[in-house]
Write a protein that holds these residues in place. Sequence first.
Motif, PDB file in Angstrom:
ATOM      1  N   HIS A 151       0.830  -1.205   0.000  1.00  0.00           N
ATOM      2  CA  HIS A 151       0.000   0.000   0.000  1.00  0.00           C
ATOM      3  C   HIS A 151       0.865   1.257   0.000  1.00  0.00           C
ATOM      4  CE1 HIS A 151      -3.765   2.212   0.733  1.00  0.00           C
ATOM      5  NE2 HIS A 151      -2.964   3.060   1.368  1.00  0.00           N
TER       6      HIS A 151
ATOM      7  N   GLU B 221       0.990   4.507  -2.579  1.00  0.00           N
ATOM      8  CA  GLU B 221       0.990   5.922  -2.175  1.00  0.00           C
ATOM      9  C   GLU B 221       2.158   6.659  -2.841  1.00  0.00           C
ATOM     10  OE1 GLU B 221       0.525   7.089   1.902  1.00  0.00           O
ATOM     11  OE2 GLU B 221      -0.599   5.288   2.409  1.00  0.00           O
TER      12      GLU B 221
ATOM     13  N   PHE C  94      -4.978   3.942   3.897  1.00  0.00           N
ATOM     14  CA  PHE C  94      -3.964   3.340   4.772  1.00  0.00           C
ATOM     15  C   PHE C  94      -4.575   3.019   6.129  1.00  0.00           C
ATOM     16  CE2 PHE C  94      -0.758   3.932   8.117  1.00  0.00           C
ATOM     17  CZ  PHE C  94       0.199   2.997   7.748  1.00  0.00           C
TER      18      PHE C  94
ATOM     19  N   HIS D 169       3.273   7.621   7.800  1.00  0.00           N
ATOM     20  CA  HIS D 169       2.737   6.292   7.536  1.00  0.00           C
ATOM     21  C   HIS D 169       3.849   5.247   7.596  1.00  0.00           C
ATOM     22  CE1 HIS D 169      -1.253   7.505   5.340  1.00  0.00           C
ATOM     23  NE2 HIS D 169      -1.217   7.828   6.613  1.00  0.00           N
TER      24      HIS D 169
END
Length: 243
Positions: A119, A123, A142, A185
Amino acid sequence: MERPPLRFEKSRGRTEVEIRRRILQAIFEQRLPPGEKITEEQLATTFDVSRTVVRQAMARLAQDGILVKSPNIGSAIAAPSRKEARDILAVRRMVEPDIVRILANAPAREEVIARLNRHLALEDEARNSRNRGLQVRLSGEFHLLLAELAGNRILVRLMNQLQALTCLAILLYAGGDEACLPDEHSRIASAIAAGDRAAAEKEMLHHLHHVEKDMNLDRGPDTAGFTEAIEWLRGHSGHGVEG
């Protein structure tokens, strides 16, 4: 050659879920502005389904607080007040640190990290290609992925609601263009990978604090018009939002 509009099978369950998914995706990509009126007729025409099916989808969105019904106006996309925005983030601070603590202690942590890394790569790809709408949606997703990986469908539904309302609040009040910074993140994912529950919780709280800090009450909404949003809903099929 121009691609024809996407059509949907008029299957009650599937179509209702698809309508809700598309509307949530439009909110995550900041294509549907807070406070914008939305009607059964518009959605029925957009998705080529009956108004009965649309009514069911809208009822679920209203139940989750994403649509607000008014006797004089009809249904409109929620426009969280300042207090509601603070309340939304307060709930996220209660829930999301526990989610990452669970994942940092998950038996199948390698699979969790593999999915998070995939993921994060998406991004990065969206950021590098300057696809801002996709980038914003993936940043929100996310958090949905974290809830999904925790294996609790109630959490997934709750996070869909909280993330959609957060996106709307960001459109109304945020002073920056991007609430979810990429390094934040990745630090959350790294703490989970290390099995460090305290660090994962700390990084998540830091991240949510940054989102709240970026709220700027002097800034008004700056979004695409509703006509453009309807065109996007009619022709886009994206994935990733849980029904």
